[in-house]
Design a protein around this motif. Structure first.
Motif, PDB file in Angstrom:
ATOM      1  N   TYR B 186       9.611  -3.489 -34.846  1.00 29.33           N
ATOM      2  CA  TYR B 186       9.678  -4.236 -33.590  1.00 29.33           C
ATOM      3  C   TYR B 186       8.352  -4.923 -33.339  1.00 29.33           C
ATOM      4  CZ  TYR B 186      13.967  -1.930 -32.068  1.00 29.33           C
ATOM      5  OH  TYR B 186      15.246  -1.500 -31.950  1.00 29.33           O
ATOM      6  N   GLU B 187       8.381  -6.230 -33.214  1.00 23.98           N
ATOM      7  CA  GLU B 187       7.160  -6.910 -32.770  1.00 23.98           C
ATOM      8  C   GLU B 187       7.573  -7.873 -31.682  1.00 23.98           C
ATOM      9  OE1 GLU B 187       4.769  -8.277 -36.032  1.00 23.98           O
ATOM     10  OE2 GLU B 187       4.588  -6.232 -36.819  1.00 23.98           O
ATOM     11  N   LEU B 188       7.790  -7.335 -30.513  1.00 21.84           N
ATOM     12  CA  LEU B 188       8.402  -8.114 -29.436  1.00 21.84           C
ATOM     13  C   LEU B 188       7.388  -8.601 -28.416  1.00 21.84           C
ATOM     14  CD1 LEU B 188      11.444  -5.767 -28.824  1.00 21.84           C
ATOM     15  CD2 LEU B 188      11.372  -7.852 -30.175  1.00 21.84           C
ATOM     16  N   LEU B 189       6.136  -8.217 -28.606  1.00 20.99           N
ATOM     17  CA  LEU B 189       5.142  -8.560 -27.606  1.00 20.99           C
ATOM     18  C   LEU B 189       4.908 -10.065 -27.588  1.00 20.99           C
ATOM     19  CD1 LEU B 189       3.187  -7.410 -25.532  1.00 20.99           C
ATOM     20  CD2 LEU B 189       1.463  -7.344 -27.313  1.00 20.99           C
ATOM     21  N   ASP B 190       5.051 -10.635 -26.390  1.00 23.71           N
ATOM     22  CA  ASP B 190       4.788 -12.056 -26.221  1.00 23.71           C
ATOM     23  C   ASP B 190       3.324 -12.203 -25.793  1.00 23.71           C
ATOM     24  OD1 ASP B 190       4.478 -14.627 -25.300  1.00 23.71           O
ATOM     25  OD2 ASP B 190       6.460 -14.710 -24.352  1.00 23.71           O
ATOM     26  N   TYR B 191       2.479 -12.507 -26.779  1.00 27.28           N
ATOM     27  CA  TYR B 191       1.041 -12.519 -26.514  1.00 27.28           C
ATOM     28  C   TYR B 191       0.656 -13.557 -25.474  1.00 27.28           C
ATOM     29  CZ  TYR B 191       0.144  -9.230 -30.255  1.00 27.28           C
ATOM     30  OH  TYR B 191       0.115  -8.103 -31.007  1.00 27.28           O
ATOM     31  N   GLU B 192       1.392 -14.688 -25.509  1.00 25.34           N
ATOM     32  CA  GLU B 192       1.049 -15.739 -24.561  1.00 25.34           C
ATOM     33  C   GLU B 192       1.321 -15.270 -23.135  1.00 25.34           C
ATOM     34  OE1 GLU B 192       2.770 -19.887 -25.085  1.00 25.34           O
ATOM     35  OE2 GLU B 192       1.670 -19.470 -26.953  1.00 25.34           O
ATOM     36  N   LYS B 193       2.463 -14.591 -22.989  1.00 25.09           N
ATOM     37  CA  LYS B 193       2.845 -14.125 -21.660  1.00 25.09           C
ATOM     38  C   LYS B 193       1.867 -13.036 -21.193  1.00 25.09           C
ATOM     39  CE  LYS B 193       6.807 -12.392 -19.147  1.00 25.09           C
ATOM     40  NZ  LYS B 193       7.582 -11.201 -19.420  1.00 25.09           N
ATOM     41  N   LEU B 194       1.513 -12.157 -22.106  1.00 23.36           N
ATOM     42  CA  LEU B 194       0.557 -11.103 -21.759  1.00 23.36           C
ATOM     43  C   LEU B 194      -0.748 -11.736 -21.301  1.00 23.36           C
ATOM     44  CD1 LEU B 194      -0.500  -8.199 -21.642  1.00 23.36           C
ATOM     45  CD2 LEU B 194      -1.047  -8.370 -24.055  1.00 23.36           C
ATOM     46  N   SER B 195      -1.195 -12.696 -22.103  1.00 22.86           N
ATOM     47  CA  SER B 195      -2.451 -13.349 -21.786  1.00 22.86           C
ATOM     48  C   SER B 195      -2.380 -14.008 -20.410  1.00 22.86           C
ATOM     49  CB  SER B 195      -2.745 -14.362 -22.891  1.00 22.86           C
ATOM     50  OG  SER B 195      -3.882 -15.069 -22.586  1.00 22.86           O
ATOM     51  N   SER B 196      -1.264 -14.674 -20.108  1.00 25.84           N
ATOM     52  CA  SER B 196      -1.202 -15.364 -18.824  1.00 25.84           C
ATOM     53  C   SER B 196      -1.050 -14.362 -17.680  1.00 25.84           C
ATOM     54  CB  SER B 196      -0.090 -16.419 -18.817  1.00 25.84           C
ATOM     55  OG  SER B 196       1.156 -15.808 -18.692  1.00 25.84           O
ATOM     56  N   THR B 197      -0.355 -13.247 -17.924  1.00 24.98           N
ATOM     57  CA  THR B 197      -0.265 -12.216 -16.880  1.00 24.98           C
ATOM     58  C   THR B 197      -1.644 -11.650 -16.558  1.00 24.98           C
ATOM     59  OG1 THR B 197       1.934 -11.600 -17.605  1.00 24.98           O
ATOM     60  CG2 THR B 197       0.783 -10.021 -16.234  1.00 24.98           C
ATOM     61  N   LEU B 198      -2.397 -11.361 -17.630  1.00 28.04           N
ATOM     62  CA  LEU B 198      -3.731 -10.803 -17.405  1.00 28.04           C
ATOM     63  C   LEU B 198      -4.613 -11.818 -16.692  1.00 28.04           C
ATOM     64  CD1 LEU B 198      -4.369  -8.850 -20.732  1.00 28.04           C
ATOM     65  CD2 LEU B 198      -3.536  -8.005 -18.549  1.00 28.04           C
ATOM     66  N   GLN B 199      -4.454 -13.093 -17.067  1.00 25.48           N
ATOM     67  CA  GLN B 199      -5.210 -14.149 -16.398  1.00 25.48           C
ATOM     68  C   GLN B 199      -4.889 -14.172 -14.923  1.00 25.48           C
ATOM     69  OE1 GLN B 199      -7.642 -16.160 -16.837  1.00 25.48           O
ATOM     70  NE2 GLN B 199      -7.945 -15.233 -18.853  1.00 25.48           N
ATOM     71  N   SER B 200      -3.593 -14.089 -14.611  1.00 28.35           N
ATOM     72  CA  SER B 200      -3.242 -14.224 -13.216  1.00 28.35           C
ATOM     73  C   SER B 200      -3.633 -12.956 -12.439  1.00 28.35           C
ATOM     74  CB  SER B 200      -1.774 -14.610 -13.040  1.00 28.35           C
ATOM     75  OG  SER B 200      -0.959 -13.497 -12.942  1.00 28.35           O
ATOM     76  N   LEU B 201      -3.594 -11.805 -13.123  1.00 24.76           N
ATOM     77  CA  LEU B 201      -4.110 -10.592 -12.474  1.00 24.76           C
ATOM     78  C   LEU B 201      -5.595 -10.765 -12.163  1.00 24.76           C
ATOM     79  CD1 LEU B 201      -3.888  -7.653 -11.521  1.00 24.76           C
ATOM     80  CD2 LEU B 201      -4.204  -6.912 -13.857  1.00 24.76           C
ATOM     81  N   LEU B 202      -6.308 -11.282 -13.152  1.00 26.14           N
ATOM     82  CA  LEU B 202      -7.744 -11.475 -12.972  1.00 26.14           C
ATOM     83  C   LEU B 202      -8.010 -12.432 -11.811  1.00 26.14           C
ATOM     84  CD1 LEU B 202     -10.580 -10.857 -13.980  1.00 26.14           C
ATOM     85  CD2 LEU B 202     -10.357 -12.711 -15.626  1.00 26.14           C
ATOM     86  N   SER B 203      -7.236 -13.515 -11.746  1.00 27.12           N
ATOM     87  CA  SER B 203      -7.538 -14.483 -10.705  1.00 27.12           C
ATOM     88  C   SER B 203      -7.139 -13.918  -9.338  1.00 27.12           C
ATOM     89  CB  SER B 203      -6.907 -15.848 -11.005  1.00 27.12           C
ATOM     90  OG  SER B 203      -5.619 -15.919 -10.494  1.00 27.12           O
TER      91      SER B 203
END
Lengths: 610, 449
Positions: B186-203
């Protein structure tokens, strides 16, 4: 040979029983292992494989402590593979396919060679307890054997019931009996029992498989043993993979109305991570196929294990379902799949030493504690064996903590959190998994195994020497300048230690400046090189985890007196009070892992435990 | 005595008093204080006699924070029974905050509610009856804290973080699935989505931190520093604002050698004004001290008004422009504002921030623009975080900013990072256990053989 008096009696000859009996006898206690049938000792009841993610680490830890499993798995192994090699070293997990005849053969051979260990074929009907202390056991025919500690490793045999479709038979493993009275006898003295279920897939004839429709699954090019004391291991078989399809799923659905799971005849909870094929079809209806692994059960057997097809559907449905799968069109079933439901003792009734809270000298290990898996059972067996000896000697138990070993995580989870489904180890259960690696199991645990007398001094010396070389190597690498030439010809120059952090850079590919190099003692020791590469790669993360471990230990060292009465502490939240009363944590750290115990409950608790 | 983690907290009530007391307790508090507090009479703080007051300088790097009194209590002769330090600071909330931050950076932890008393009890300084009272107090305090969190913006704060918590647990589930069931590929992780979620958490977290600072600012009133070349008209403006002569005013450059602080109450908002020495290369030692002091003051100020004398020649004005830009870039934490002074005699510059001290309206314009962001309309949307919540947010922010690039981070390290974020996050929203993550794995995916 049967004597009348033993120091320690182990009941059950599965993977927990083997380790318990071996540890107890090798630590010098006169030990008996009593089992229903001697020739079933060490049987691989379910899949013919040892190790895998997190489980492989457990096996290496057992080896580092001086247990049996790794050595037996190595000599009986017929295909070896390290899983997780695409991830970092904390995830590397060894796994082997094993010959289901050789594994018990070597297990029994090793046990017979141990001094002070008697293997007895009998059924234990009762454990005699007087005023909360173990007195001995009574066998089926009325014989009484006295002892100071009992380690109960009865597996799935306590009131075992097997189900296939509408058929139900009594027993803990196909064509074997069940221990009908033992759990009742313990219930009578106040033990709580509950039901769990697990299942196993059908075995099919190897000559009835059309291998050209399946994909080959090879062992590693460079197969690695589990045990540091095994020399080398070899791949002797190939496994195959294939897939179910929508047609298979339709066939299976026709049997749902006769399934013991769907008709409610089995009430015990099954493992979510190892679902039966009918469960997969039912719960994940949108998935058009499930992968199956065809694993030969040995070199001299026709039996092939259909991994991924665990089922208790009626036999006719099993056969029809299998025949719809590519490669299995003509397959012949040697043994049908079945579900087994059995009694277990919810493990919050145990101390982290695996000794019962209720009865001094009664230890429990393995599947009766609600775990699944050979490796989880063996790890418990080893610790129960060690701690039964410690209790016999009147010494403090050996408790590994969550930062020391997967074994510590396992025993802590069981005794603190209990379990309501078959418990399997996952790497994600270990908070400090970057520290709990296969490669450093010996560094973490061999010294302890040596102190207990389970590991030979020579092996302890070897690990000490290795640790010394790793320390020296690290100092040197931090000092020496080196170059690394990348695949595209780019030259990187920096401290050797820094270069090693780049992913894919190996120590042996560095070119040291000024004619310097590491001493041969380090360069020629691949275990030392591996430690250095990992230490550099994970640096920072490891520091962080070590800091967390220190904070964690501060909490673990704050012990809660066993006589504490939570009902008298009014300020606790009602949920917190209820959970604390049920699970009776030994330390503040354990209390903090129980869901429902809040931060303010912990603060309040801290007041009462100075 | 075994090692106990040093804790720090303010001992006097929140708000502005003449003095504020900050207490420390635990192992190593003397050594930590030795690095930060320097007794005037020389020597190390840890060697001054216990239970006596000594005066000295409290220093953060090369910046002097305050000139407080300090007392040393040697274990077990202290309230908690551990080594303790009391610092008697000047009651300026800014000083108190900076002091707390300073000790947190040096390895102290903010004390839990009732922790000093709890330690006192543990070390036998309190009897059980007193302790039981304390237990009730802890319960009450945490209930209040919980209510507060739920009331904040009608539960908006906890909703917002619960949302992030769920998202991170879901990502972790995907990662753990990939790791623990590696054989099933299983390699289901959407890195782009993770990255943008973390970005929006940070902001989001940065917004909250700004909001915290603003809310905090509002309670104590923003500090406004007047800065500029000698004779730029700082003291004149200062006096005009105060409406009476407080600073020495003369046309001789370099008269204000130290700095002067005054407080005014303007349209419902408290404003602290600091008048500094002018920035200029100078041989005069005393003034040089004042100048370096002025730049030292910048990090303490919420707003910096950089005054430029509009009567100067155009070429000088250009130089001043550049100087303003370089200063505001160097100290990007404070809001810099360019203010053209002496509009009565200088070239008329048509910006909102051109003032003449003889034109009352121009001064009021300036003040209005300063308080615009603190207007009542905006305070409604301010989230008043507790200092504890603030600490957790800072921790999350620091973990988040340490994750550089999710695609290049090995999966098992990414998992370690996400768990590190979950830790403080769960203290804002409720705990996350291993079982929660496994539940997310099992409920979403068909796994296992």
């Amino acid at each position: 040979m049967v004597r009348r008096q033993y120091d320690i009696i182990v009941i059950g000859g599965g993977h927990a029983g083997i380790e318990a009996a071996s540890a107890s006898a090798r630590m010098g206690c006169l030990t008996a292992l009593i089992t229903l049938e001697l020739e079933t000792i060490g049987r691989l009841s379910c899949n013919p494989a040892i190790g895998g993610m997190a489980k492989g680490q457990l096996v290496c830890e057992i080896d580092a402590m001086g247990g049996e499993m790794a050595k037996i798995a190595d000599i009986s192994g017929i295909q070896f593979k390290t899983l997780g090699t695409k991830k970092g070293p904390a995830m590397w997990s060894p796994r082997s396919q094993n010959d289901k005849d050789l594994y018990p053969f070597y297990a029994q051979q090793r046990l017979r060679e141990i001094q002070g260990l008697d293997l007895i074929e009998a059924s234990v009907e009762d454990i005699l307890i007087d005023k909360g202390v173990i007195k001995g056991v009574r066998l089926e025919k009325g014989d009484f054997l006295s002892c100071r500690a009992v380690i109960l490793c009865a597996g799935t045999f306590l009131c075992g019931r097997m189900y296939t479709g509408e058929d139900q038979t009594v027993g803990g493993r196909i064509e074997e009996r069940s221990a009908e009275y033992l759990s009742g006898s313990l219930r009578n003295v106040g033990f709580e029992t509950a039901r769990l279920k697990t299942g196993t897939p059908p075995r099919i004839h190897r000559d009835s498989i059309n291998y050209s429709s399946c994909e080959k699954d090879f062992g590693d090019e460079n197969p690695q043993p589990f045990s540091r004391s095994s020399k080398e291991v070899q791949n002797q078989i190939i496994c195959y993979t294939t897939w179910t399809n929508t047609q298979t799923h339709q066939i299976l659905e026709q049997g749902f109305d006769r399934s013991p799971m769907f008709t409610g005849r089995i009430s015990g909870s099954g493992p979510r991570y190892c679902p039966s094929i009918e469960d997969k079809v039912f719960r994940f209806a949108d998935k058009s196929g499930h992968m199956l692994f065809l694993e030969p059960e040995g070199l001299n057997t026709d039996s092939v294990y259909v991994n991924g097809f665990s089922t208790s559907l009626p036999e006719d449905i099993q056969a029809m379902g299998l025949k719809s799968i590519p490669g299995l069109e003509e397959c012949k079933i040697i043994r049908k799949g079945y579900a087994v439901e059995y009694d277990y003792f919810p493990p919050h009734q145990l101390l982290p030493s695996l000794e019962s809270r209720r009865v001094g000298g009664l230890f429990m290990a393995g599947q009766i504690n609600g775990t699944s898996g050979y490796e989880e059972a063996a790890a418990q067996g080893l610790m129960a064996g060690i701690n039964a000896v410690m209790s016999f000697r009147g010494e403090n138990p050996i408790i590994l903590d969550r930062s020391q070993a997967y074994i510590g995580v396992l025993l802590d989870d069981l005794s603190v959190l209990s379990t309501t489904e078959p418990y399997r180890m996952f790497t994600s259960r270990a908070e400090y998994r970057l520290l709990l690696r296969r490669d450093n199991a010996d560094i973490r645990l061999t010294e302890l195994g040596g102190n207990l007398g389970l590991v030979e001094p020579r092996q302890v010396g070897r690990v000490r020497e290795k640790m010394k070389l790793v320390r020296e190597g690290e100092l040197l690498l931090r000092k020496l300048n080196a170059q690394y030439i990348g695949g595209d010809g780019t030259v990187w120059a920096d401290k050797a230690w820094t270069l090693l952090k780049r992913s894919g850079v190996q120590l042996t590919s560095l070119v040291f400046s000024d004619g310097e190099n590491l001493p041969d003692s380090i360069l020629n020791d691949h275990e030392v090189l591996e430690q250095l590469e990992i230490a550099s790669l994970y640096e920072g993360y490891i520091d962080r985890q070590v800091r967390e471990v220190n904070q964690f230990k501060e909490q673990e060292e704050k012990l809660i007196p066993s006589e504490i009465d939570y009902r008298k502490i009014q300020s606790l939240s009602s949920e917190g009070r209820e959970k604390l009363t049920k699970f009776r944590p030994r330390s503040l750290g354990q209390a903090s892992r129980i869901s429902g115990v809040s931060r303010s409950d912990l603060s309040i608790l801290m007041l009462y435990i100075k | 005595m075994s090692s106990v983690q040093p804790i720090v907290a303010r001992a006097t009530p929140l708000g502005e008093g003449a003095i504020a007391i900050v207490r420390l307790s635990g192992s190593g508090v003397f050594e930590i204080t030795d690095q930060l507090f320097f007794p005037d009479r020389g020597g190390l703080f840890s060697t001054v006699p216990e239970r006596t007051m000594s005066i000295g300088r409290l220093v953060d790097g090369d910046r002097s924070l305050d000139h407080p009194l300090a007392v040393r209590f040697q274990a077990p002769r202290s309230y908690t029974g551990e080594d303790m330090v009391e610092l008697h600071l000047h009651g300026n909330p800014l000083i108190v905050d900076s002091t707390l931050q300073l000790f947190l950076r040096k390895g102290c932890r903010l004390a839990e509610p009732g922790e000093f008393s709890r330690r006192a009890f543990l070390n036998g300084k309190m009897d059980l009856a007193q302790a039981e009272g304390l237990a009730d107090l802890i319960r009450a305090e945490s209930d209040i804290a919980l209510d507060l969190a739920q009331q904040q913006l009608g539960g908006e704060l906890s909703r917002r973080f619960s949302h992030f918590r769920h998202e991170i647990v879901d990502f972790l589930a995907l990662i753990e699935l990939e790791l623990d069931f590696v054989q099933e590929g299983y390699e289901l992780l959407d890195y782009e989505k993770l990255s943008s979620t973390l970005q929006s958490l940070l902001s989001d977290i940065r917004d909250l931190l700004v909001s915290y600072r603003t809310g905090d600012l509002l309670r104590r009133g923003p500090r406004i520093l007047l800065l500029g070349r000698p004779n730029a008209g700082k003291s004149s403006l200062f006096n005009a604002i105060l409406g009476y002569s407080r600073s020495l005013v003369s046309s001789q450059p370099g008269t204000t050698r130290d700095y002067v602080e005054e407080r005014i109450f303007y349209r419902g908002v408290v404003l602290h004004f600091l008048d500094s020495a002018g920035i200029r290369e100078t041989d005069d030692d005393l003034e040089a001290q004042g100048v370096s002091f002025a730049t030292n003051l910048i990090p303490l100020a919420d707003h910096v008004l950089y005054l430029i004398d509009s009567s100067l020649p155009e070429s000088t004005l250009a130089t001043e422009d550049n100087h303003f830009i370089s200063l505001s870039q160097k100290y990007s934490q404070s809001h810099f504002l360019k203010v053209y002074s002496k509009q009565d005699i200088g070239v008329s510059i048509d910006t909102a921030h051109s003032v003449s001290v003889f034109d009352r309206l121009s001064v009021e314009h300036l003040l209005d623009s300063l308080i615009a962001q603190y207007s009542t309309h905006k305070t409604d949307s301010l989230i008043l975080l507790t200092q504890r919540q603030h600490q957790k947010l800072l921790a999350i922010e620091s973990f988040l900013s340490s994750i550089s690039n999710v695609t290049d981070t090995p999966t098992e390290l990414l998992a370690t990072d996400l768990r590190a974020i979950l830790q403080p996050l769960s203290e804002l929203t409720g705990a996350v256990t291993n079982e929660d993550i496994l539940d997310a794995v099992f409920s979403g995916f068909c796994i296992g053989k």
